[in-house]
Design an enzyme around this catalytic site. Structure first.
Site, PDB file in Angstrom:
ATOM      1  CG  ASN A  63      -1.511   3.853 -12.921  1.00 64.22           C
ATOM      2  OD1 ASN A  63      -2.094   4.290 -13.783  1.00 64.22           O
ATOM      3  ND2 ASN A  63      -1.864   2.500 -12.397  1.00 64.22           N
TER       4      ASN A  63
ATOM      5  N   GLY B 134      -4.049   5.455  -8.104  1.00 65.25           N
ATOM      6  CA  GLY B 134      -4.942   6.502  -7.864  1.00 65.25           C
ATOM      7  C   GLY B 134      -6.384   5.961  -7.732  1.00 65.25           C
TER       8      GLY B 134
ATOM      9  CE  LYS C  74      -5.531  11.463 -10.298  1.00 60.97           C
ATOM     10  NZ  LYS C  74      -4.463  10.357 -10.566  1.00 60.97           N
TER      11      LYS C  74
ATOM     12  CE1 TYR D 145      -8.972  10.759  -9.661  1.00 60.08           C
ATOM     13  CE2 TYR D 145      -9.733  12.234 -10.927  1.00 60.08           C
ATOM     14  CZ  TYR D 145      -9.111  10.969 -10.675  1.00 60.08           C
ATOM     15  OH  TYR D 145      -8.467  10.385 -11.917  1.00 60.08           O
TER      16      TYR D 145
ATOM     17  CG  ASP E 208      -1.786   1.073   1.286  1.00 55.97           C
ATOM     18  OD1 ASP E 208      -1.522   2.237   0.711  1.00 55.97           O
ATOM     19  OD2 ASP E 208      -2.792   1.202   1.928  1.00 55.97           O
TER      20      ASP E 208
END
Ligand code: NAD
Length: 472
Positions: A313, A315, A382, A378, A287
């Protein structure tokens, strides 16, 4: 996931029907096939504004594409000069005269705009593109090479900045899977253009359009470089690599010659083993948010002789309107999507587990650029990925490491399959390609940044979104 609309629209009955009622027909995009000898096949028209400096690299790059037939535009002032330049570079270039009637079709249009120094000279764009823009083949490629505006001042900076609006508008006009990009090169960085030229001219960039990349001076030498296996001898780690986009990234990096470690959480072990088995790679069940994760990753990297490529990567989305968003969902998304990445980078570099020539590529999202309802957590994480690329590019450049981000739009994965039908359909169609992208489209863009040939590219954010109307 299947796009039923696209399948029906491309059947013979569907095509006639959709045309009759004026519905968009999303073309089946041409994608890279393993073993393909040439990164572009077909007629490529090159041209230049006076005083440009990118043509030597453009010609040398196209020389390496056996399937390309070169032409220069005769009714664009400097054609005979360009033809001579091509001959000197050992490339045959026809002199092409555009007329309304001729049915010549082009697979590529490449224009060197680096010489443009004021807004009047932007007219060279019109002179080159106007006669030929309606003569594009299906899935054609349009490239404009400019001079990085931030390295200029006054009228030249103004004019070069104008290229962005030009290329992005062209992207919204050309159809049938054609793409357009703008590559800015700073003075002296022309030799570093080979990688972006090859990528953006090839079917590897099938779902990338309307993008701008900046190329800096760097030491990559294209002479003798193996473009078929650019990552041979490189070691890569892909987080969240058991499925979806991560699995596609692992496959493409392995295809390009890298030895890949795929990482995912322990419950994904079965899928993880499958991907690793398929590509002859290694697994790491972890994790990334755990306290031990950075140390374990650095140690694993060192056991493999050091890491050349790190792909962030992994997400997650946990969507809720801000007023309904519980603290734990905020924390979880921010921790997985950005905070853990900073900790991992720091540890890798501190432990010397990644050094000179290293490549860090992180996955952002269109939601981090345009924002999205229900995605404050999110979108924030990002956008912060883009911030990470900005914040560390100079520091890492001093250590010979590049850091870039790829921002996918609507990609056909389990993540997007879970979106309710109407929102999903809107997401799929609201882009210049009228369709969703495939995980491999994101993977190809990652592999482009991961290549030793991309040494001159750092601090870039490329959207893989078919030129989505949101944030494009
Ligand atoms: P996915 O859910 O299929 O895969 C994500 C993977 O990350 C999973 O295997 C998951 O187990 C792993 N993961 C999650 N938390 C982890 C943790 N703490 N430690 C280790 N691994 C963990 O998603 P996807 O659609 O393949 O997306 C991949 C990336 O692309 C994500 O960063 C996502 O935000 C981004 N993205 C996807 C889309 C899209 O349309 N699918 C669009 C924009 C951005």
């Amino acid at each position: 996931m299947n796009d039923t609309y696209q399948t029906i629209a491309n059947s013979s009955v569907g095509k006639a029907l959709f045309n009759a009622i004026n519905l968009p027909i999303p073309v089946i995009l041409e994608r890279w096939q393993p073993g393909q000898a040439s990164f572009i096949d077909g007629r490529v028209l090159v041209g230049a504004a006076e005083g440009g400096s990118a043509m030597d690299t453009i010609l040398a790059t196209l020389k390496a594409a056996p399937g390309a037939q070169l032409a220069v535009l005769a009714n664009n002032g400097n054609a005979s000069e360009l033809q001579k330049q091509a001959a000197a570079a050992g490339v045959n270039a026809d002199n092409y005269t555009a007329t309304r009637e001729d049915d010549t079709r082009f697979k590529g249009l490449v224009f060197d705009a680096t010489g443009i120094e004021n807004p009047d000279q932007l007219k060279a764009l019109w002179a080159f593109f106007h006669p030929v823009i309606k003569k594009l083949d299906k899935c054609a490629r349009v490239l404009v090479i400019g001079r990085t505006p931030e390295t200029l001042s006054g009228a030249a900076r103004v004019a070069q900045r104008g290229l962005e609006g030009f290329t992005r508008s062209v992207g919204k006009e050309i159809k049938r899977g054609a793409t357009v990009q703008l590559i800015y090169a700073e003075a002296g960085a022309e030799s570093q253009l080979a990688a972006p030229l090859q990528f953006f001219l090839s079917p590897k960039s099938a779902y990338v359009s309307g993008q701008v990349v900046r190329v800096r001076q760097a030491g990559f030498d294209a002479e003798g470089f193996d473009w078929q296996r650019p990552l041979a001898g490189k070691k890569a780690l892909v987080t969240g690599g058991s499925r979806g986009i991560g699995a596609a990234i692992a496959r493409v990096l392995a295809r390009d010659g890298a030895e890949v470690i795929v990482l995912d959480i322990p419950p994904m072990a079965e899928d993880l083993n499958k991907v690793a088995g398929e590509i002859g790679g290694h697994t790491l069940e972890l994790d990334i948010t755990s306290d031990e994760a950075p140390g374990i990753i650095a140690r694993t990297a060192k056991e493999h002789g050091g890491l050349d490529i790190l792909v962030h990567n992994a997400g997650v989305t946990r969507d809720k309107m801000l007023g309904n968003m519980p603290e734990n969902l905020w924390d979880m998304v921010l921790n997985i999507n950005i905070a853990s990445q900073l900790r991992i980078n720091e540890q890798l570099l501190a432990d010397g587990a990644m050094g000179e020539g290293g490549r860090i590529v992180s996955i952002s999202s269109i939601a981090g650029i345009a924002g999205n309802t229900g995605q404050t957590n999110y979108g924030c994480s990002k956008a912060a990925v883009i911030g990470m690329v900005d914040a560390y590019r100079e520091e890492y450049a001093n250590q010979g490491i590049t850091i870039n981000a790829v921002a996918p739009g609507f990609i056909e994965t389990q993540m997007t399959a879970a979106i309710p039908f109407t929102i999903r359909e809107a997401g799929r169609r609201m882009n210049a390609m009228n369709q969703g992208g495939q995980p491999v489209d994101v993977a190809e863009t990652i592999a482009f940044f991961a290549s030793p040939a991309a040494q001159g590219l750092t601090g870039n954010v490329v959207r893989v979104c078919g030129q989505m109307m949101l944030g494009a």
